[in-house]
Design an enzyme around this catalytic site. Structure first.
Site, PDB file in Angstrom:
ATOM      1  CB  SER A  31      -0.951  -0.035   1.199  1.00 10.94           C
ATOM      2  OG  SER A  31      -1.995   0.892   1.057  1.00 10.94           O
ATOM      3  CG  ASP A  38      -6.925  -3.181  -3.222  1.00 13.78           C
ATOM      4  OD1 ASP A  38      -7.544  -2.423  -2.462  1.00 13.78           O
ATOM      5  OD2 ASP A  38      -5.689  -3.312  -3.182  1.00 13.78           O
ATOM      6  CG  HIS A  76      -5.639  -2.586   0.485  1.00 16.06           C
ATOM      7  ND1 HIS A  76      -5.006  -2.102  -0.643  1.00 16.06           N
ATOM      8  CD2 HIS A  76      -5.029  -1.972   1.547  1.00 16.06           C
ATOM      9  CE1 HIS A  76      -4.077  -1.232  -0.294  1.00 16.06           C
ATOM     10  NE2 HIS A  76      -4.061  -1.141   1.023  1.00 16.06           N
TER      11      HIS A  76
END
Length: 286
Positions: A97, A238, A266
């Site tokens: 991320s 995601d 995610h």
């Protein structure tokens, strides 16, 4: 516990586990977490003979909570100082991320910057490979060239929710989109929700609020500057960094490949830990 005093006086917490002479792997965590979120990957690779290193980004976890420096360039420089201090070479970087963003900037700058660091480590030899998992690159903010990104209204909405009630927002995120627990037939882990909440609330409010701005960064030039193998892993479901964002990353690197996790959320390092661990091991052995 190991801490590195940075040049601006900030104390940076890091973990240095596994085989001290093994091939090094460095992990950078996502928002608003800390290095604890990599425990499954670090334990797995550490037991395979690798040297596994991770830090708590400034403002997060056990690191200091400065008012300033909560931005991509400062985070990349913090990593540079840690690499310099530990005299690391030929490192495989793994970012999740937001951590994919600071590692992309760090990798691009370390390959472009020549010379030696304070402790004699040649900067151009720092990075060997890069893994981007559910990463915010090439740009999370919606743009004409990236229509799948999040509109500014969505980012502003997250800022507003933190200003209104960060504590509630930091339950809503893991209970819903982060782990995909809002999907039908999802197997919900209360432990993962609580762990996410605990890590998030340990971070400074200023750091987690400022981090939202980093999601507006255009990383295309950084990616184009890389001359190392890049593995991109992204879940097709995601809900935080849309798949339509992450799958564009390979368009901007010289040596990249995309691995799709069908239906993956995610939080791939948590929800798909076995698959991620094996993907990392395979990539490391190449």
């Amino acid at each position: 516990m190991p801490y590195l005093p940075l040049k601006d006086g900030v104390s940076l917490f890091y973990k240095d586990w596994g085989n001290s002479t093994g091939q090094p792997v460095f992990f950078s965590h996502g928002w608003p977490l800390n290095s604890d979120n990599w425990e499954l990957q670090m334990n797995f690779l550490g037991n395979k003979g690798y040297r596994v290193i991770a830090h708590d980004r400034r403002g997060h976890g056990r690191s200091d909570q400065p008012w300033t420096g909560n931005d991509i360039d400062t985070w990349a420089d913090d990593i540079s100082q840690l690499f310099d201090y530990l005299n690391l070479t030929d490192v495989t970087l793994v970012g999740h991320s937001t951590g994919g963003g600071d590692l992309t900037r760090f990798a691009a700058n370390s390959k472009a910057d020549s010379g030696y660091g304070t402790y004699g480590c040649k900067k151009s030899s720092w990075v060997k490979k890069l893994v981007l998992i559910s990463a915010i690159v090439p740009q999370l903010l919606q743009a004409p060239w990236s229509p799948s990104g999040l509109p500014m209204e969505a980012l502003n909405g997250q800022r507003a929710l933190m200003l209104k009630d960060r504590s509630q927002f930091f339950y809503d995120v893991p209970e819903g989109p982060f782990f995909g627990f809002n999907r039908p037939n999802a197997t919900v882990s209360k432990g993962l929700i609580q762990s996410w909440y605990n890590q998030g609330m340990q971070a400074s409010f200023k750091a987690v609020f400022d981090t939202v701005t980093s999601w507006q960064t255009d990383f295309r030039a950084d990616l184009e500057n890389l001359d190392i193998p890049v593995l991109v892993i992204h879940g097709s479901d995601d809900q935080v960094v849309p798949f339509g964002v992450g799958n564009k990353t390979v368009d901007y690197v010289k040596d990249g490949r995309l691995k799709v996790c069908p239906g993956g959320p995610h939080a791939l390092p948590n929800i798909e830990a076995d698959g991620i661990n094996n993907d990392l091991l395979e990539f490391l052995k190449e």
